[in-house]
Scaffold this motif. Structure first.
Motif, PDB file in Angstrom:
ATOM      1  N   SER A   1       0.882  -1.162   0.000  1.00 16.12           N
ATOM      2  CA  SER A   1       0.000   0.000   0.000  1.00 16.12           C
ATOM      3  C   SER A   1       0.913   1.203   0.000  1.00 16.12           C
ATOM      4  CB  SER A   1      -0.859  -0.040   1.252  1.00 16.12           C
ATOM      5  OG  SER A   1      -1.619   1.114   1.359  1.00 16.12           O
ATOM      6  N   GLY A   2       0.820   2.040  -0.979  1.00 15.34           N
ATOM      7  CA  GLY A   2       1.740   3.157  -1.106  1.00 15.34           C
ATOM      8  C   GLY A   2       1.072   4.491  -0.869  1.00 15.34           C
ATOM      9  N   LEU A   3       1.785   5.518  -1.157  1.00 15.44           N
ATOM     10  CA  LEU A   3       1.253   6.863  -1.022  1.00 15.44           C
ATOM     11  C   LEU A   3       1.842   7.756  -2.069  1.00 15.44           C
ATOM     12  CD1 LEU A   3       3.582   7.821   1.736  1.00 15.44           C
ATOM     13  CD2 LEU A   3       1.877   6.148   2.303  1.00 15.44           C
TER      14      LEU A   3
ATOM     15  N   ALA B   1       1.799   3.681   7.273  1.00 18.30           N
ATOM     16  CA  ALA B   1       2.893   3.464   6.324  1.00 18.30           C
ATOM     17  C   ALA B   1       3.618   2.155   6.625  1.00 18.30           C
ATOM     18  CB  ALA B   1       3.874   4.634   6.358  1.00 18.30           C
TER      19      ALA B   1
ATOM     20  N   CYS C   1       4.100   0.289   2.735  1.00 16.22           N
ATOM     21  CA  CYS C   1       4.728   1.359   1.948  1.00 16.22           C
ATOM     22  C   CYS C   1       6.250   1.215   1.935  1.00 16.22           C
ATOM     23  CB  CYS C   1       4.344   2.726   2.497  1.00 16.22           C
ATOM     24  SG  CYS C   1       2.559   3.017   2.563  1.00 16.22           S
ATOM     25  N   ASN C   2       6.804   0.906   3.105  1.00 16.89           N
ATOM     26  CA  ASN C   2       8.255   0.771   3.216  1.00 16.89           C
ATOM     27  C   ASN C   2       8.794  -0.410   2.425  1.00 16.89           C
ATOM     28  OD1 ASN C   2       9.174   2.900   5.030  1.00 16.89           O
ATOM     29  ND2 ASN C   2       7.899   1.890   6.547  1.00 16.89           N
TER      30      ASN C   2
ATOM     31  N   HIS D   1       9.190   1.342  -1.053  1.00 17.06           N
ATOM     32  CA  HIS D   1       9.641   2.735  -1.090  1.00 17.06           C
ATOM     33  C   HIS D   1      10.810   3.040  -0.154  1.00 17.06           C
ATOM     34  CE1 HIS D   1       6.388   4.175  -3.703  1.00 17.06           C
ATOM     35  NE2 HIS D   1       5.641   3.272  -3.092  1.00 17.06           N
TER      36      HIS D   1
ATOM     37  N   LEU E   1      10.938   5.749   3.002  1.00 18.23           N
ATOM     38  CA  LEU E   1      10.113   6.362   1.958  1.00 18.23           C
ATOM     39  C   LEU E   1      10.866   7.298   1.016  1.00 18.23           C
ATOM     40  CD1 LEU E   1       6.963   7.017   4.172  1.00 18.23           C
ATOM     41  CD2 LEU E   1       7.526   4.965   2.836  1.00 18.23           C
TER      42      LEU E   1
ATOM     43  N   LEU F   1       8.660   9.141  -1.990  1.00 21.73           N
ATOM     44  CA  LEU F   1       7.416   9.731  -1.486  1.00 21.73           C
ATOM     45  C   LEU F   1       7.652  11.026  -0.723  1.00 21.73           C
ATOM     46  CD1 LEU F   1       5.623   6.445  -0.451  1.00 21.73           C
ATOM     47  CD2 LEU F   1       5.235   7.842  -2.488  1.00 21.73           C
TER      48      LEU F   1
END
Length: 168
Positions: free
Chosen positions: A15-17, A44, A49-50, A53, A70, A89
């Motif tokens: 799951s990203g941003l 995050a 996410c990590n 990213h 990130l 990010l």
């Protein structure tokens, strides 16, 4: 090989941003601002996410200092779509207001392995918390390689996402 398979499989569930906001504690109250940033840190982390990213996050079982989180990565993900790279990010979100981030997260469609559909499923409060968290980190302009179109070989290490038929 197992490490790359683990990275590839985990990348599919990420799951990203993609956004940014200026946090104004006077509008939220200091305690609420801190709670929101902590919520963003939590999202995050558990949202994966990590995993893409943050360089080496999976290989080090999450043992990467938060000041390196990130910032994107030069490890590419190659498939029929070409080769994509995890966005920095911190850099990206600083170019967007919190409202722009929420709007972007609600409409984005990206190339694999980014699970853009997970962003769309998040609540507005969660998206705002992620934005606030990312902006709470120090600015970092670490460059990330550009997208490589299909048919062109990537010049960096990459994970190949090509289904394999079972061996008889």
């Amino acid at each position: 090989m197992t490490r790359w398979v683990l990275i590839g499989i985990t990348a599919l569930g990420l799951s990203g941003l993609l956004a940014t906001v200026t946090l104004d504690p006077s509008e939220m109250g200091a305690a609420a601002a801190t709670d929101s940033i902590e919520r963003g840190r939590y999202l995050a982390k558990i949202g994966g996410c990590n995993d893409c990213h943050t360089p080496n996050y999976l290989e080090k079982a999450g043992n990467v200092p938060e000041d390196r989180w990130l910032i994107g990565d030069s490890l590419g993900f190659n498939g029929p779509w070409g080769t994509t790279y995890p966005t920095n990010l911190r850099q990206l979100l600083r170019t967007m207001s919190e409202d722009e981030w929420v709007k972007s997260a609600r409409t984005i469609e990206t190339r694999p392995p980014m699970p853009w559909f997970n962003l769309r499923a998040m609540t507005e409060a969660d998206l705002r918390a992620i934005h606030r968290y990312v902006l709470s980190l120090p600015a970092d302009d670490t460059p990330v390689p550009d997208y490589v179109p299909p048919g062109r070989p990537p010049k960096t290490p990459h994970i190949v996402f090509v289904p394999q038929a079972p061996k008889p």
